[in-house]
Every structure is written in structure tokens, then in C-alpha cells.
Scaffold this motif. Structure first.
Motif, short mmCIF file in Angstrom:
data_model
loop_
_atom_site.label_atom_id
_atom_site.label_comp_id
_atom_site.label_asym_id
_atom_site.label_seq_id
_atom_site.Cartn_x
_atom_site.Cartn_y
_atom_site.Cartn_z
N ASN A 45 7.91 19.07 -17.59
CA ASN A 45 7.18 17.93 -17.03
C ASN A 45 7.66 17.57 -15.64
O ASN A 45 7.32 16.52 -15.12
CB ASN A 45 7.35 16.71 -17.95
N SER A 77 4.05 25.76 -15.47
CA SER A 77 2.62 25.44 -15.53
C SER A 77 2.07 25.14 -14.14
O SER A 77 2.81 24.77 -13.23
CB SER A 77 2.36 24.26 -16.46
N TRP A 78 0.78 25.31 -14.01
CA TRP A 78 0.04 24.97 -12.79
C TRP A 78 -0.89 23.84 -13.18
O TRP A 78 -1.77 24.02 -14.01
CB TRP A 78 -0.73 26.18 -12.30
N ASP A 79 -0.71 22.69 -12.56
CA ASP A 79 -1.59 21.55 -12.82
C ASP A 79 -2.77 21.66 -11.87
O ASP A 79 -2.68 21.32 -10.69
CB ASP A 79 -0.85 20.23 -12.62
N TYR A 116 4.90 23.21 -11.98
CA TYR A 116 5.85 22.44 -12.78
C TYR A 116 6.69 23.35 -13.67
O TYR A 116 6.25 24.43 -14.06
CB TYR A 116 5.09 21.44 -13.68
N THR A 171 -5.34 19.96 -11.59
CA THR A 171 -5.93 18.70 -11.13
C THR A 171 -5.26 18.19 -9.87
O THR A 171 -5.78 17.27 -9.24
CB THR A 171 -5.83 17.60 -12.22
N LYS A 172 -4.14 18.75 -9.48
CA LYS A 172 -3.41 18.30 -8.30
C LYS A 172 -4.01 18.88 -7.04
O LYS A 172 -4.64 19.94 -7.06
CB LYS A 172 -1.92 18.68 -8.40
#
Length: 181
Positions: free
Chosen positions: A26, A40-42, A23, A44-45
Motif C-alpha cells: 500500500n 502494483s500499478w494504480d 506501489y 487511476t493515478k
């Protein structure tokens, strides 16, 4: 470039019906020139991503802590068995799988093209570490030797870094990773 790899992995994730992981602010990162918003690296994905540097090294070292240090190169102590590098590549990349795989069945982790990792170039420090991730905006790590590397760059434990935003090179590619389900 590292940016292009992240954008492509997001697009490939969506194409395969998975959630993108990278990302800018957002918003899903879809344009490699985008620098607006914090990256950012999410985690949870479930989409495709670059491996962390430690994940890459674990796979290159055969994925088994008891045999991890058995080889200098991924799958052998004889570089010519497992890698296309400066002495045998003819300055060209070769089809994957034309050299011996490591014990996990993974090819070309010590040569052919080096591979971007997620991590920024930082020191691992000292003491016991379990998969440290270096979040940062500095130079990004890439691992494995490439078609123009001498043998020292092809060793499993060799670390290299490159400026990630504009660093484009025919000797660097990606190895796709995904969180375990």
C-alpha cells in the motif's frame, strides 16, 4: 533496471506535482531494491509511467491504424534514416533527434537505446486483442533496437525481454508515458 525506472518515474511524478503510479503493497514505491509487498500499478493515478508494450508499438507504428504496417522501422523502411544501430552507432548512444522522426514526431524508437515497457514477457495469444497488459513478476519487455542491435532487433514488431530487477544495461532506457486526461 526496470525497478529503477519505476522508482524514478514515481519520483518524477511527485516532483511535477502528480500522483505516483507504482506501489509496493500500500506504499508508493520509492526504493529500487524494495521487494517487500506486492507490486502494483494504480491505473487511476495521473503520474508518469512506463508505456505498455502495445502503447509503445502503437506510437512506434505512427499511431494510426491505417498506416501502422507501412514501415518496418519507426518512420521508415530504411533503417539508417531513423535508427542508430550496430552498423552506424560506433557503439555509442547519440543525441536524440539526430535521425528522422516518425510521423508522430517521435525519435529513436527503432534504435539508439531500447526502452523498458511495463509488461511481463508473455504470449499475446490469438484472436482480437486491444491493448492487452501482461501483469506479472517475470522478465519484463523492452522494445526498439539499440546501439548494438542488428537490423532484425530494430523492427517495430520485435519483442525482447530482460530480467527486470537487476538487469542494467547502457543500451536500455525509458520512454515516459501518462494516462490521457
Amino acid at each position: 533496471s526496470w525497478n529503477m525506472a519505476c522508482v524514478w518515474l514515481n519520483a518524477y511524478s511527485e516532483y511535477k506535482g502528480l500522483e505516483p503510479v507504482y506501489y509496493r503493497g500500500n506504499t508508493v514505491w520509492r526504493v529500487d531494491t524494495s521487494t517487500s509487498g506486492t507490486f502494483s500499478w494504480d491505473k487511476t493515478k495521473n503520474g508518469y509511467r512506463l508505456p505498455t508494450e502495445c502503447e509503445w508499438e502503437f506510437a512506434a507504428g505512427d499511431g494510426d491504424s491505417t498506416t501502422h504496417d507501412a514501415y518496418t522501422y519507426s518512420g521508415s523502411n530504411t533503417i539508417g534514416d531513423v535508427a542508430w544501430y550496430s552498423d552506424n552507432s560506433g557503439s555509442e548512444a547519440h543525441p536524440v533527434g539526430t535521425k528522422k522522426a516518425n510521423t508522430l514526431g517521435i525519435y529513436d524508437m527503432s534504435g539508439n537505446v531500447a526502452e523498458w515497457c511495463y509488461d511481463s514477457n508473455d504470449s499475446f495469444g490469438t484472436g482480437e486483442l486491444t491493448n492487452p497488459i501482461h501483469e506479472g513478476t517475470g522478465n519484463k519487455e523492452y522494445r526498439g533496437g539499440d546501439l548494438s542491435s542488428d537490423v532484425s532487433y530494430c523492427r517495430i514488431y520485435n519483442r525482447r525481454y530482460y530480467y527486470y530487477q537487476t538487469g542494467k544495461d547502457k543500451t536500455c532506457g525509458i520512454r515516459i508515458a501518462r494516462n490521457a486526461e
